[in-house]
Design a protein around this motif. Sequence first.
Motif, PDB file in Angstrom:
ATOM      1  N   ASP A 147      -0.082  17.147 -21.417  1.00 31.88           N
ATOM      2  CA  ASP A 147      -1.280  17.129 -20.510  1.00 31.88           C
ATOM      3  C   ASP A 147      -0.783  16.282 -19.259  1.00 31.88           C
ATOM      4  O   ASP A 147      -1.284  16.708 -18.294  1.00 31.88           O
ATOM      5  CB  ASP A 147      -2.383  16.317 -21.072  1.00 31.88           C
ATOM      6  CG  ASP A 147      -1.861  14.771 -21.959  1.00 31.88           C
ATOM      7  OD1 ASP A 147      -1.247  14.654 -22.700  1.00 31.88           O
ATOM      8  OD2 ASP A 147      -2.743  13.927 -21.427  1.00 31.88           O
ATOM      9  N   ALA A 148       0.096  15.152 -19.334  1.00 26.96           N
ATOM     10  CA  ALA A 148       0.440  14.426 -18.136  1.00 26.96           C
ATOM     11  C   ALA A 148       1.221  15.424 -17.157  1.00 26.96           C
ATOM     12  O   ALA A 148       0.940  15.508 -15.962  1.00 26.96           O
ATOM     13  CB  ALA A 148       1.221  13.190 -18.502  1.00 26.96           C
ATOM     14  N   ALA A 149       2.280  16.306 -18.084  1.00 23.77           N
ATOM     15  CA  ALA A 149       2.802  17.241 -16.973  1.00 23.77           C
ATOM     16  C   ALA A 149       2.044  18.238 -16.442  1.00 23.77           C
ATOM     17  O   ALA A 149       2.105  18.737 -14.982  1.00 23.77           O
ATOM     18  CB  ALA A 149       3.972  17.829 -17.928  1.00 23.77           C
ATOM     19  N   ALA A 150       0.967  18.766 -17.062  1.00 23.19           N
ATOM     20  CA  ALA A 150       0.092  19.750 -16.627  1.00 23.19           C
ATOM     21  C   ALA A 150      -0.856  19.255 -15.465  1.00 23.19           C
ATOM     22  O   ALA A 150      -1.108  19.764 -14.330  1.00 23.19           O
ATOM     23  CB  ALA A 150      -1.049  20.183 -17.793  1.00 23.19           C
ATOM     24  N   ILE A 151      -1.185  18.095 -15.466  1.00 22.41           N
ATOM     25  CA  ILE A 151      -2.047  17.404 -14.363  1.00 22.41           C
ATOM     26  C   ILE A 151      -1.290  17.132 -13.204  1.00 22.41           C
ATOM     27  O   ILE A 151      -1.238  17.326 -11.975  1.00 22.41           O
ATOM     28  CB  ILE A 151      -2.720  16.102 -14.706  1.00 22.41           C
ATOM     29  CG1 ILE A 151      -3.706  15.656 -13.685  1.00 22.41           C
ATOM     30  CG2 ILE A 151      -1.884  15.121 -15.179  1.00 22.41           C
ATOM     31  CD1 ILE A 151      -4.923  16.475 -13.538  1.00 22.41           C
ATOM     32  N   THR A 152       0.196  16.920 -13.349  1.00 20.59           N
ATOM     33  CA  THR A 152       1.070  16.461 -12.387  1.00 20.59           C
ATOM     34  C   THR A 152       1.424  17.904 -11.410  1.00 20.59           C
ATOM     35  O   THR A 152       1.287  17.584 -10.267  1.00 20.59           O
ATOM     36  CB  THR A 152       2.552  15.988 -12.952  1.00 20.59           C
ATOM     37  OG1 THR A 152       2.168  14.901 -13.736  1.00 20.59           O
ATOM     38  CG2 THR A 152       3.510  15.810 -11.788  1.00 20.59           C
ATOM     39  N   VAL A 153       1.429  18.958 -11.992  1.00 20.37           N
ATOM     40  CA  VAL A 153       1.409  20.148 -11.167  1.00 20.37           C
ATOM     41  C   VAL A 153       0.296  20.826 -10.979  1.00 20.37           C
ATOM     42  O   VAL A 153       0.156  21.337 -10.003  1.00 20.37           O
ATOM     43  CB  VAL A 153       2.679  20.906 -11.979  1.00 20.37           C
ATOM     44  CG1 VAL A 153       4.091  20.579 -11.894  1.00 20.37           C
ATOM     45  CG2 VAL A 153       2.029  21.690 -13.459  1.00 20.37           C
TER      46      VAL A 153
END
Length: 513
Positions: free
Chosen positions: A376-382
């Motif tokens: 989820d952190a990677a998803a929001i990052t991009v």
Amino acid sequence: MTTNRGRKALLLALSAATVAGAALAGGGTAAAAAGRAGATTGLTWGDCAPAVRPLPGQQCATLSVPLDYADPDGERIPLAVSRLPSTRPEARRGTLMVIPGGPGSSGVQRLGQKGAALAKEMDGAYDLVAFDPRGIGGSAKARCGLDEGDRWMMTLRSWPGAGGGIDENVARSKRIAEACARNGGAMLRGLTTANQVRDLEQLRKALGERKLSAWGVSYGTYVAAAYAERYPHRTDRWVLDSSNDPDPKRVARGWLEGMAQGAEDRFPDFADWAAHPDRADEGLRLAERPGDVRAVVMDLAGRLDREPHASVLPGAPGEPARPGPPLTGSMLLQSLQLALYSDGFFPSFAQLVTEALDPQGEPVLPRELAGAMPDDAAAITVGVICNDVNWPASVPAYERAVAKDRERFPLTAGMPANITPCAFWKGGAVEKPVRITDRGPSNILMIQNLRDPATPYSKGMGMRRALGDRARLVSVDHGGHGVYLGNGNACGDQAVTRFLTGGVRPDGDVLCR
């Protein structure tokens, strides 16, 4: 030891760069309202979950908002909200929103980190309120279903290969974009600055406030400026701390590119520190003259690209250290980029350099630099940066940009100009980016360090020009990212406090030396 404090500080900074998934308790026993602070229309305040690590008196709630504002009667999602109520109801003048950076930072965590110091400065003038933007922390999550290797900070930051090649970055960016398109759905497409602005307006209504005041930091300044553009007469006293250029044609693409200049602006501060005679007693002096520190760092980065150095990761309490991934030149420069955020992080980076210079040394890597982010952190990052604006798709253009950037800005090795998943993002921008203008009340105070590695001063001037007479600027002769309650500059801190508590703003732009 100084080095231990520095390493711990860097670990905390890196933890803030990724998104913690702390959940909030929206229910529980409702807290007693403090005067007018309890006059809300859509929130039930209660105890925060222990994972929040709440400050004394901190309360939590859940706000329900539409997943898609084009379909307000459709699916709704929860947002985690938290507040520190004013302890002096007779002095309270309203609500101050704490708007975090990122995209990808938790407002609830930010409130926990800065709430005590901010409450002291405000002396009861405000309820302090923050929320986790959609996709973050205790709010509804997005996902991309990325492989573990595609969720490391080093891979999401798109560092070129040792010789400047970007083939691996192209393949990974395409793979990430395809996974996000396949698995992200409406939740991922809903991660936009425009929706964060709409969510903030829903929170204002739920709080029962006619107007809000705000302190936005880093990316949070863009959210705050966009809110002030869309809802100008809902703003009271508005602080933009460490702004970037809001150019609607580039937005986050321009922000990323600016980090190259930011590193160049900031590095001399580290060089002065690392060459100071006091560092010799600490075992951290990298050169006798500040002008020689750059060569030490860059020569080491080149050597590590040719022959990575074995590293270790610190073990859990009571457990021994364990082998880590090889330390490469790109990892060293990523560590530098993060260390430039604060003088307090300099010792950690100098220690890393010192250990890596020793053939028998064991450089200790922060876990965040050597492990995968949660999905989820990677998803929001991009997600936000790709949904907000269209990015170029030409691979040869990125190759040329990286080669030019590596030559001009060797400290960042072409990373800020490199290709990202946004080049292959299905559907492109969700909606047209907002254009920040000078139309609206003159109630904005900007504050900006002269040597900021993440939101460089030259880029912050883009926001200043866009706002025109709506704003006044306090420039601070200091390095690092984040100014108010962040670097100990009394002149800058007092300017923000006077504005928020008393409405006193400089007649013109000023410089704090």
